[in-house]
Design a protein around this motif. Sequence first.
Motif, PDB file in Angstrom:
ATOM      1  N   LYS B 582      42.888  30.661  53.251  1.00  0.00           N
ATOM      2  CA  LYS B 582      43.428  30.477  54.499  1.00  0.00           C
ATOM      3  C   LYS B 582      44.854  30.471  54.300  1.00  0.00           C
ATOM      4  CE  LYS B 582      40.197  28.171  57.256  1.00  0.00           C
ATOM      5  NZ  LYS B 582      39.577  26.959  57.425  1.00  0.00           N
ATOM      6  N   ARG B 583      45.437  29.720  53.128  1.00  0.00           N
ATOM      7  CA  ARG B 583      46.825  29.701  53.175  1.00  0.00           C
ATOM      8  C   ARG B 583      47.536  31.062  53.216  1.00  0.00           C
ATOM      9  NH1 ARG B 583      49.018  29.004  48.096  1.00  0.00           N
ATOM     10  NH2 ARG B 583      46.757  29.086  47.433  1.00  0.00           N
ATOM     11  N   LEU B 584      46.867  32.074  52.360  1.00  0.00           N
ATOM     12  CA  LEU B 584      47.755  33.066  52.458  1.00  0.00           C
ATOM     13  C   LEU B 584      47.558  34.033  53.657  1.00  0.00           C
ATOM     14  CD1 LEU B 584      47.122  34.768  48.850  1.00  0.00           C
ATOM     15  CD2 LEU B 584      48.999  34.309  50.001  1.00  0.00           C
ATOM     16  N   ARG B 585      46.403  33.440  54.287  1.00  0.00           N
ATOM     17  CA  ARG B 585      46.245  34.483  55.413  1.00  0.00           C
ATOM     18  C   ARG B 585      47.161  33.646  56.612  1.00  0.00           C
ATOM     19  NH1 ARG B 585      40.222  33.965  56.685  1.00  0.00           N
ATOM     20  NH2 ARG B 585      40.664  34.662  58.737  1.00  0.00           N
ATOM     21  N   VAL B 586      47.560  32.513  56.508  1.00  0.00           N
ATOM     22  CA  VAL B 586      48.558  32.009  57.548  1.00  0.00           C
ATOM     23  C   VAL B 586      49.745  32.625  57.269  1.00  0.00           C
ATOM     24  CG1 VAL B 586      49.653  30.000  58.027  1.00  0.00           C
ATOM     25  CG2 VAL B 586      47.423  29.879  57.901  1.00  0.00           C
ATOM     26  N   VAL B 587      50.250  32.695  56.002  1.00  0.00           N
ATOM     27  CA  VAL B 587      51.620  33.275  55.607  1.00  0.00           C
ATOM     28  C   VAL B 587      51.523  34.511  56.082  1.00  0.00           C
ATOM     29  CG1 VAL B 587      52.876  33.743  53.744  1.00  0.00           C
ATOM     30  CG2 VAL B 587      51.972  31.678  53.808  1.00  0.00           C
ATOM     31  N   TYR B 588      50.524  35.370  55.798  1.00  0.00           N
ATOM     32  CA  TYR B 588      50.531  36.703  56.036  1.00  0.00           C
ATOM     33  C   TYR B 588      50.630  36.922  57.726  1.00  0.00           C
ATOM     34  CZ  TYR B 588      49.307  38.311  51.558  1.00  0.00           C
ATOM     35  OH  TYR B 588      49.290  38.749  50.410  1.00  0.00           O
ATOM     36  N   PHE B 589      49.900  35.869  58.403  1.00  0.00           N
ATOM     37  CA  PHE B 589      49.960  36.226  59.835  1.00  0.00           C
ATOM     38  C   PHE B 589      51.462  35.920  60.223  1.00  0.00           C
ATOM     39  CE2 PHE B 589      49.786  33.755  63.752  1.00  0.00           C
ATOM     40  CZ  PHE B 589      49.235  34.783  64.565  1.00  0.00           C
ATOM     41  N   LEU B 590      52.002  34.649  59.538  1.00  0.00           N
ATOM     42  CA  LEU B 590      53.404  34.400  60.126  1.00  0.00           C
ATOM     43  C   LEU B 590      54.443  35.583  59.916  1.00  0.00           C
ATOM     44  CD1 LEU B 590      53.903  30.802  58.918  1.00  0.00           C
ATOM     45  CD2 LEU B 590      53.339  31.725  61.361  1.00  0.00           C
ATOM     46  N   ALA B 591      54.161  36.032  58.550  1.00  0.00           N
ATOM     47  CA  ALA B 591      54.907  37.360  58.337  1.00  0.00           C
ATOM     48  C   ALA B 591      54.859  38.590  59.198  1.00  0.00           C
ATOM     49  CB  ALA B 591      54.793  37.645  56.902  1.00  0.00           C
ATOM     50  N   ARG B 592      53.266  38.699  59.276  1.00  0.00           N
ATOM     51  CA  ARG B 592      53.234  40.031  60.062  1.00  0.00           C
ATOM     52  C   ARG B 592      53.685  39.979  61.560  1.00  0.00           C
ATOM     53  NH1 ARG B 592      47.934  39.432  60.013  1.00  0.00           N
ATOM     54  NH2 ARG B 592      47.680  38.949  62.329  1.00  0.00           N
ATOM     55  N   THR B 593      53.488  38.751  62.160  1.00  0.00           N
ATOM     56  CA  THR B 593      53.887  38.642  63.529  1.00  0.00           C
ATOM     57  C   THR B 593      55.247  38.181  63.572  1.00  0.00           C
ATOM     58  OG1 THR B 593      53.110  36.453  63.686  1.00  0.00           O
ATOM     59  CG2 THR B 593      51.651  38.059  64.539  1.00  0.00           C
ATOM     60  N   ARG B 594      56.174  38.036  62.491  1.00  0.00           N
ATOM     61  CA  ARG B 594      57.409  37.625  62.640  1.00  0.00           C
ATOM     62  C   ARG B 594      57.327  36.236  63.474  1.00  0.00           C
ATOM     63  NH1 ARG B 594      56.724  41.336  59.724  1.00  0.00           N
ATOM     64  NH2 ARG B 594      57.961  43.480  59.700  1.00  0.00           N
ATOM     65  N   LEU B 595      56.491  35.465  63.388  1.00  0.00           N
ATOM     66  CA  LEU B 595      56.483  34.489  64.202  1.00  0.00           C
ATOM     67  C   LEU B 595      57.606  33.484  63.922  1.00  0.00           C
ATOM     68  CD1 LEU B 595      54.142  33.930  66.056  1.00  0.00           C
ATOM     69  CD2 LEU B 595      53.254  32.266  64.670  1.00  0.00           C
ATOM     70  N   ALA B 596      58.067  33.163  62.871  1.00  0.00           N
ATOM     71  CA  ALA B 596      59.237  32.385  62.572  1.00  0.00           C
ATOM     72  C   ALA B 596      60.496  32.911  63.318  1.00  0.00           C
ATOM     73  CB  ALA B 596      59.451  32.224  61.363  1.00  0.00           C
ATOM     74  N   GLN B 597      60.621  34.327  63.297  1.00  0.00           N
ATOM     75  CA  GLN B 597      61.768  34.710  64.009  1.00  0.00           C
ATOM     76  C   GLN B 597      61.499  34.496  65.610  1.00  0.00           C
ATOM     77  OE1 GLN B 597      60.267  35.935  61.303  1.00  0.00           O
ATOM     78  NE2 GLN B 597      61.241  37.325  60.248  1.00  0.00           N
ATOM     79  N   ARG B 598      60.455  34.759  65.660  1.00  0.00           N
ATOM     80  CA  ARG B 598      60.190  34.754  67.223  1.00  0.00           C
ATOM     81  C   ARG B 598      60.554  33.577  67.765  1.00  0.00           C
ATOM     82  NH1 ARG B 598      55.556  39.336  67.675  1.00  0.00           N
ATOM     83  NH2 ARG B 598      57.034  40.999  67.054  1.00  0.00           N
ATOM     84  N   ILE B 599      60.025  32.475  67.224  1.00  0.00           N
ATOM     85  CA  ILE B 599      60.135  31.080  67.324  1.00  0.00           C
ATOM     86  C   ILE B 599      61.559  30.819  67.551  1.00  0.00           C
ATOM     87  CG2 ILE B 599      59.857  28.650  66.730  1.00  0.00           C
ATOM     88  CD1 ILE B 599      56.882  29.608  66.124  1.00  0.00           C
ATOM     89  N   ILE B 600      62.151  31.088  66.622  1.00  0.00           N
ATOM     90  CA  ILE B 600      63.517  30.809  66.451  1.00  0.00           C
ATOM     91  C   ILE B 600      64.314  31.465  67.704  1.00  0.00           C
ATOM     92  CG2 ILE B 600      65.937  31.247  65.151  1.00  0.00           C
ATOM     93  CD1 ILE B 600      64.371  31.008  62.782  1.00  0.00           C
ATOM     94  N   MET B 601      64.106  32.458  68.099  1.00  0.00           N
ATOM     95  CA  MET B 601      64.576  33.298  69.084  1.00  0.00           C
ATOM     96  C   MET B 601      64.325  32.778  70.371  1.00  0.00           C
ATOM     97  SD  MET B 601      64.497  37.518  69.183  1.00  0.00           S
ATOM     98  CE  MET B 601      63.322  37.465  70.429  1.00  0.00           C
ATOM     99  N   VAL B 602      62.969  32.394  70.687  1.00  0.00           N
ATOM    100  CA  VAL B 602      62.713  31.738  71.844  1.00  0.00           C
ATOM    101  C   VAL B 602      63.434  30.508  71.857  1.00  0.00           C
ATOM    102  CG1 VAL B 602      60.752  30.586  73.056  1.00  0.00           C
ATOM    103  CG2 VAL B 602      60.329  32.894  72.143  1.00  0.00           C
ATOM    104  N   GLY B 603      63.164  29.679  70.929  1.00  0.00           N
ATOM    105  CA  GLY B 603      63.910  28.506  70.942  1.00  0.00           C
ATOM    106  C   GLY B 603      65.317  28.356  71.347  1.00  0.00           C
ATOM    107  N   THR B 604      65.945  29.296  70.680  1.00  0.00           N
ATOM    108  CA  THR B 604      67.368  29.671  71.051  1.00  0.00           C
ATOM    109  C   THR B 604      67.567  29.979  72.468  1.00  0.00           C
ATOM    110  OG1 THR B 604      67.884  30.576  68.753  1.00  0.00           O
ATOM    111  CG2 THR B 604      69.563  30.892  70.112  1.00  0.00           C
TER     112      THR B 604
END
Lengths: 234, 1347
Positions: B582-604
């Motif tokens: 699960k851990r890896l899948r979460v990481v992959y998911f995050l990386a795949r959807t560029r979630l972190a970047q998007r969250i930062i963008m939306v947050g900004t």
Amino acid sequence: MTTMSNSDRRQRPGSKESHRCSWGPYISAITNRTTNLFIRGGMLFSVGVFLALVLNLLQVQRNVTLFPPDVISSIFSSAWWVPPCCGTASAVIGLLYPCIDSRLGEPHKFKREWSSVMRCVAVFVGINHASAKVDFANNVQLSLTLAALSIGLWWTFDRSRSGFGLGVSISLLATLATQLLVYNGVFQYTSPDFLYIRSWLPCIFFAGVITMGNIGRQLALYEHSFLQQKTHQD
Amino acid sequence: MFPSLPGGQAKQSCTLPEPRREHYVNCNAQVRLKNPCTAAFRGRKQVASRETTWSPISRSLDALRRSVLGRPVLPNGRELTTPTRMTLREQLRKKISAAFYRHGLLCASYPVPIILFTSASILTCCYPLLRLPLPGTGPVEFTTGVRDYNVPFHEPQGDLGERPDWYHGPPVAYIQQVLVKAAVSPWDSSLVPVDVFRSPLGKVFSLLEEIRNHVHTDSSGIRSLEALCLQVTGLFPGLRRMQSVLPEHGCLLVSPGNYWQNQRELFDSDPDLLRTIQKHEPKGLHTSATLRDLLFGVPGKFTGVSHYNRKRVVTYTITVVLSHYDASFLNSLRNRLKQLHPSANCSLRDDHMVHVHFKEEIGIAELIPLVTTYIILFAYIYFSTRKIDMVKSKWGLALAAVVTVLSSLLMSVGLCTLFGLTPTLNGGEIFPYLVVVIGLENVLVLTKSVVSTPVDLEVKLRIAQGLSNESWSIMKNMATELCIILIGYFTLVPAIQEFCLFAVVGLVSDFFLQMFFFTTVLSIDIRRMELADLNRRLPAEAGLLPQKPVPLRTREVPPPPRPSPHTITLQTPAFRNLRLPKRLRVVYFLARTRLAQRIIMVGTVIWIGILVYTDPAGIRTYLAAQVSEQSPLGDHGGGVLPPHLPVAPVFRGGDPTSTLSIHPAPDPTTLPENQSQGHLGPARAGRLPHAPPAGPQITWGADDEEGWRRLSFRHWPSLFSYYNITLAKKYISILPVIPVTIHLNPQEAIDMRHPQDTRHPPPSIPKVSADFQTDLTLYKVAALGLAAGVLLVLLLFCLYRVLCPRNYGQNGVAHGRRRRGDLPCDDYGYSPPVSEISPLLLRGHSMDIECLASDGMLLASCCLAGQIRVWDAQTGDCLTVIPKPGLGRSISSSGCWEQRDAWDSLSGAAESECADPSNGCDGALEDECYPLRRRSAPSRPPLFTNQPDLTPLIDTNFASLPPSNVSTPPRVGFDFGGLVERAYTEHEPPSTYPSPSSASSSPHSCTLLQRSPSLGDSTGPSTQDSAVGTQGSGDVSSVWALELRGNLIAAGRSSGKLELWDAVEGSLRCSNEDSVSGITALAFLSNRIVAARLNGSLDFFNVEINKPLGLLHRGAPCRGSVPPSPCYSSEDVINCQLTRSVQCAHHKPITVLRAAAGRVVTGSQDHTVRVYRLEDSCCLFTLQGHSGGITAIYIDQTMVLASGGQDGAICLWDVLTGSRVSHVYGHRGDVTSLVCTNSCVISSGLDDLICIWDRSTGIKLYSIQQEVGCGASLGVISESLLVTGGQGCVSFWDLNFGDLLQTVYLSPSGDGQGVRQLLVLDNAAIVCDFGSELSLVYVPSVLEKLD
């Protein structure tokens, strides 16, 4: 800044160690010890200067509510020699504590961790903050509160008799010296209230001595462990 | 890259394991080891295993010690020896630890409900926080009516109503603005641009005079402005340059007149008014109020003081700052000014005042200590959480610890608010100290204690024991801290008391959270770790299956074409669920959807939006203005409508008539009209009744009503700060503006002209610069903002690049290793991480491997030359060589290799030996060819008995053949007659050729393999050895079937002879020649051997050992296989007795024979499958259902029986009842191989397709297209790991989803020799034949699992 320098500090002796290992054991030990001493002194000095500047700013804030546009200059509003003096004093104290520990032969073992040291520094800054920000009814209250806080600091983070004695003596000496300076007109308080100054100064000094001693001991612990490692390696 | 080693070195390699091993490991290259070094390989494995098991061992040791020490603390009290003599303290201690123990059990038993409960309680406690105002520095407004205004009391009343809590006590000041709009009208063409503002500005002095001298007299006395206004004592010391402009003493009254020290003479003599105004503007970029704004009281661009004023209306204010509020005085002033300068069409409302509350400002000076404390706080948290160790997820626990502390703080604030205490301290300031006081120590202590409990305990018990071990110290610390804080409470300093209150509540709630939240999280973590320890089952998860390091190919060999890359047809995407942890899948998911970047963008974006919205000078006021314009009442949006408009005026002593004239009607809806009428009345009576239509129009709009809103929100604080008055946490009251309209006739303007105005009209350039001053500021801001934005984007991009290298997911590319890698990414775009798998090549056979057998420890292989070699399956050592029986060579593990080595080095790994020209099996694919060949073979062998050895003559260079041969379809055979004849006649030395790497050549060559007696007659160079005859030499036949159990090799020969060889010593133990029909298949189970013969008969043999089995020659092999393999010592006399011969088991040749679970299953050409019992060899069932010859059978210990036939059908049978469970058609052509796992059936067919079927439903899950000719070789390593052979490689597949995990290339040169047989050993290794070599591939993580 403090953390950075601390982590910096942690790595540096290690690298030095590996460099010197190729030398003769005696020379390397000497150089190690002296360089270590210097590094530690430098670290303590910078920490002291930094804390002096920041805490001075806190004290300045108490009297001035709004700042003119040139705020930054007010950091250095006090005499130029105050921060270096604080730095030197903290370096001396920070080196003195482990030295006394080793002389007395009772190595300090209470809470020797960086997190504890950080906590101690935070509480020290907090005491300063409180003395600067909180409105006390009278000076006796201020002195008592600060004294209780300082002793609480000692009890929480030090609990060594040598530390307490050193702290008390140094703070008394420092207060005396400050008062002498003030009488001679070299130094002036921003607040005209003489009593006010006298009531908080010793406690702050005491807390500062305890804090600096804590940092110094922690730094020395690293040197100690490195030297031990080295002797094991040899 | 790695040169093939000459033989001498190859032998040396065994004596020098160390460098070899390093070479092997470091170069990541495949070494062609003749004799792979046992020590090296073993050493490597041991190191690996030691690494994996190191930490648990140390942990358990530590824990053991701890548990011994902590034994007396154990809560059940049994270990306590002297319960009677306990002091009170010890009793308390015992009770506490017992309570903690029970609590730990509870937490670990019900983690989810407890976490839910904790979250609920956190939320409940934090709920009151919603009512607290959000932090922000923008001012807050509150509107009240003017008429019933009273100075609010100091103490807040009970019925606050809508009053904000800051609205008590008198304001710092009342602001009265006189808004002046002046214009020269009618505009005359003779006027110069300066006239637009010179005479209107000049009017300010008379107005000032009027205001200053206004005196109101009534019954309570005489009041003047001097008495009411805010007296200032001096400018702030740092503002020397403002001295000339701002009033230094007396009333704080600012107006544009201040530029000229309020002296008319100076104004009149000023040649350039704009320059005077510009002179005081700051040079740099200023966000706060400028001096111009301060003095004019309206934003710079609205003043109209410029040469390019189209509207020719000048607007400015005279700002009077009052310290006391006197309604009557202000009213009289208002009326007086209105009388003097009536505003004709002014409809401004003047019935409410706005109170503006300013938050505390945080300056840089305050920020520095704050930032310092936060840095110290983060350092503290960092150093604390660094100590969390030996848990599954360090970060998770650190996060949990921080969450614990933070939410306990929030809870404490929320609880305090709930009980009526409003926090007065600055939360941001005391927050770090609260965190430090509460601390993370308990959390760390808990973690450490739990982690150091014995690992072999149950999770619950571990948690409970860890808790109870530390219970005493935790309680002691808690009590101490509470005491200290309680002492702090008695300092009687309100701030400290409040701090202590927060700290106490925070401590208690922190304790609660530690006990419930953190302990539960910890138990979950520990359980996860245990689970991970226990079942590291998924081989795919550990990222095992690595790309094999392929050494560089030699230059002259072109890369093999890959005609059909592995294609996967997935049918149901629902099956890709369980692949990764699960851990890896979460990481992959995050990386795949560029979630972190998007969250930062939306947050900004949100942050910017909030900034813009909450900015007092920003969009909200704009929106409010819009709303107020649209509203019929002209109500300004933000303000609260005073609810008491109709209430009768309560002003006493004021001018009642004027008040009434302003508010004649109580009806609020008609108020604007009445108001304007009220204004119009005096206006008509004024001196300037005419409004010249040609001149500039002075209009009063809704935005003039509260013109101060358009100013910066720092306008008032900066004005007051000049006099060292802070507005932080205080409020000012802004009274309604007094509108003043001034119309000047052109003559006045001309009169007021300065002589220079006409003579030296201002040059255009300064004019332009002056005109665009404000705009330029805007541009500067915009440019700076743009630059900052670009910089930010660049910075983020760099960070992104640094943190996420571009090719993440496509692992291996960066390492340059995946040259041939067609390691396909999965649908997510990520392929599993790569670890190392290095195949081990076992060489020694001179011809292609024909038979393979293994029992897990040993590996027996037989090549076409008839040579049997026995290998150690662990290390790859060649233990024994059993030569061709006709030559009778004894064991020789050396001597004969040198020439072979040289030969190997020349021919590479790609040799395909097709020996017998006369007996090609119609060129069919080898897999299908087996039965046919065997069928047609029996009469042949005697023919070739005395023929010369053709081994060295084999020409595998198919490239030299006519192309038509190469491209012929498989069914067309090759005619090698000519070749052999040539060899016979010419007697040439062995001709060897580097093999072409054509992929198509190998299947063709494979088709020609034949067991020929002629091949085995001599293994070339081995003739130099003296034959040690241990067996009869007259009968020479090839080995058709090979089985290995214990240290016995059963070999079935084409002559029908069954031989039993000692695998270790290489000696023939016994043989049986009861039948002459060739043995096509063998099964060796415990001490029974079943042999299937070509004529369809089935022979059951019993292996009798004359000595009891107690003497174990080799301990190891008895361990592995499920039925205990017999171990025979060399002294035993072994007899092989034919117990039963089923003559007509099938009436066509038996093609498949499998035995497991006490059953023997045979499949034959006659379309039937028969099941025999092993004990009494009686036929249980005859399974009919196939419409073609049986080609593949699978049976295992769980009595799963699957069969596949030439019709491409796969049948699943119930072995107990003999009924057919399912029947599917899957292949176009023969089913060549069948394997079952618990959940699926894997079949491969002649169409080179590997199909994976759901076992219970018979639904095809997906299929994998294999390379040509390699379809038959497949094996299942574990439940989810499939291995298939390919052209010179083996591929690992995730069985659950059909993902290609990895391809391991067997040969450094990378040419494609098909892997035809593949055997999965028990120790998670796979053995596959690779031409004349065997390849042993270890799958390391599976090895760990099985251990």
